[in-house]
Design a protein around this motif. Structure first.
Motif, PDB file in Angstrom:
ATOM      1  N   ILE A   1      10.637   6.578  44.279  1.00  0.00           N
ATOM      2  CA  ILE A   1      11.066   7.982  44.276  1.00  0.00           C
ATOM      3  C   ILE A   1       9.878   8.933  44.101  1.00  0.00           C
ATOM      4  O   ILE A   1       8.872   8.596  43.488  1.00  0.00           O
ATOM      5  CB  ILE A   1      12.129   8.258  43.190  1.00  0.00           C
ATOM      6  N   ASN A   2      10.059  10.136  44.655  1.00  0.00           N
ATOM      7  CA  ASN A   2       9.112  11.232  44.516  1.00  0.00           C
ATOM      8  C   ASN A   2       9.858  12.345  43.793  1.00  0.00           C
ATOM      9  O   ASN A   2      10.607  13.106  44.401  1.00  0.00           O
ATOM     10  CB  ASN A   2       8.627  11.687  45.894  1.00  0.00           C
ATOM     11  N   LYS A   3       9.671  12.443  42.486  1.00  0.00           N
ATOM     12  CA  LYS A   3      10.416  13.413  41.668  1.00  0.00           C
ATOM     13  C   LYS A   3      10.086  14.858  42.020  1.00  0.00           C
ATOM     14  O   LYS A   3      10.890  15.750  41.809  1.00  0.00           O
ATOM     15  CB  LYS A   3      10.113  13.187  40.184  1.00  0.00           C
ATOM     16  N   ASP A   4       8.890  15.084  42.568  1.00  0.00           N
ATOM     17  CA  ASP A   4       8.439  16.453  42.836  1.00  0.00           C
ATOM     18  C   ASP A   4       8.555  16.839  44.309  1.00  0.00           C
ATOM     19  O   ASP A   4       7.851  17.735  44.767  1.00  0.00           O
ATOM     20  CB  ASP A   4       6.982  16.603  42.380  1.00  0.00           C
ATOM     21  N   ALA A   5       9.429  16.186  45.048  1.00  0.00           N
ATOM     22  CA  ALA A   5       9.546  16.458  46.483  1.00  0.00           C
ATOM     23  C   ALA A   5      10.063  17.866  46.740  1.00  0.00           C
ATOM     24  O   ALA A   5      11.037  18.304  46.147  1.00  0.00           O
ATOM     25  CB  ALA A   5      10.466  15.438  47.138  1.00  0.00           C
ATOM     26  N   GLU A   6       9.388  18.555  47.629  1.00  0.00           N
ATOM     27  CA  GLU A   6       9.826  19.867  48.078  1.00  0.00           C
ATOM     28  C   GLU A   6      10.678  19.678  49.339  1.00  0.00           C
ATOM     29  O   GLU A   6      10.692  18.584  49.918  1.00  0.00           O
ATOM     30  CB  GLU A   6       8.603  20.738  48.360  1.00  0.00           C
ATOM     31  N   PRO A   7      11.406  20.720  49.771  1.00  0.00           N
ATOM     32  CA  PRO A   7      12.242  20.569  50.971  1.00  0.00           C
ATOM     33  C   PRO A   7      11.466  19.994  52.154  1.00  0.00           C
ATOM     34  O   PRO A   7      10.318  20.358  52.395  1.00  0.00           O
ATOM     35  CB  PRO A   7      12.709  21.993  51.252  1.00  0.00           C
ATOM     36  N   LYS A   8      12.096  19.042  52.849  1.00  0.00           N
ATOM     37  CA  LYS A   8      11.582  18.337  54.022  1.00  0.00           C
ATOM     38  C   LYS A   8      10.498  17.309  53.695  1.00  0.00           C
ATOM     39  O   LYS A   8       9.931  16.712  54.594  1.00  0.00           O
ATOM     40  CB  LYS A   8      11.088  19.314  55.094  1.00  0.00           C
ATOM     41  N   GLN A   9      10.195  17.106  52.420  1.00  0.00           N
ATOM     42  CA  GLN A   9       9.234  16.081  52.038  1.00  0.00           C
ATOM     43  C   GLN A   9       9.964  14.792  51.670  1.00  0.00           C
ATOM     44  O   GLN A   9      11.142  14.808  51.329  1.00  0.00           O
ATOM     45  CB  GLN A   9       8.390  16.546  50.847  1.00  0.00           C
TER      46      GLN A   9
ATOM     47  N   ILE B   1      19.047  20.302  51.095  1.00  0.00           N
ATOM     48  CA  ILE B   1      20.031  20.968  50.246  1.00  0.00           C
ATOM     49  C   ILE B   1      21.375  20.882  50.950  1.00  0.00           C
ATOM     50  O   ILE B   1      21.450  21.177  52.136  1.00  0.00           O
ATOM     51  CB  ILE B   1      19.629  22.436  50.009  1.00  0.00           C
ATOM     52  N   PRO B   2      22.456  20.484  50.360  1.00  0.00           N
ATOM     53  CA  PRO B   2      22.685  20.247  48.935  1.00  0.00           C
ATOM     54  C   PRO B   2      22.313  18.831  48.480  1.00  0.00           C
ATOM     55  O   PRO B   2      22.190  18.571  47.295  1.00  0.00           O
ATOM     56  CB  PRO B   2      24.187  20.468  48.777  1.00  0.00           C
TER      57      PRO B   2
END
Length: 135
Positions: free
Chosen positions: A35-43, A69-70
């Protein structure tokens, strides 16, 4: 002539013996949920890798999730390939874009290099690298 045939036979036997000594270990170190806890949208927000051994061959499949999102968008399970350098590579093809992921474990992190390509080539390709942690 007999010497040449004998030498060829010994060469074939040595090749067969070396192949018999090659071991296939499963599951691979990359196997699991990352997992990537700090993922921004589209990442890339999550990667799941499954490996199994059958007939002395490693079979790998992977799927990825991108932050949406969501809820996160899911790229379906796709067969992956193990490269000669030990990395796992998979091509995820979507309707509008595709992603090529190259993944390799370093200690407790999964290094994921992503090449994003729009299928109609309307935008330039982009490259990103993420470090995911095991769930």
């Amino acid at each position: 002539m007999r010497l040449i045939i004998l030498a060829a036979g010994l060469l074939l036997l040595s090749c067969a013996a070396s192949r018999a000594q090659e071991r296939v270990y499963c599951p691979l170190p990359e196997d699991g949920i990352w997992i990537n806890k700090d993922a921004e949208p589209k990442q890339i927000s999550r990667v799941e890798i499954e490996s199994r051994c059958q007939d002395n061959q490693v079979h790998v499949r992977a799927r990825a999730f991108t932050s949406c999102i969501p809820r996160d968008c899911k790229w379906g399970w796709t067969e992956a390939a193990r490269r000669s350098d030990g990395a796992i590579q998979v091509l995820l093809i979507g309707f509008l874009s595709s992603k090529q992921l190259t993944m390799k474990v370093f200690s407790d992190l999964l290094d994921v290099h992503v090449i994003n390509v729009t299928n109609d080539l309307s935008q330039p390709r982009t490259e990103e690298t993420y470090n995911l942690t095991r769930k």
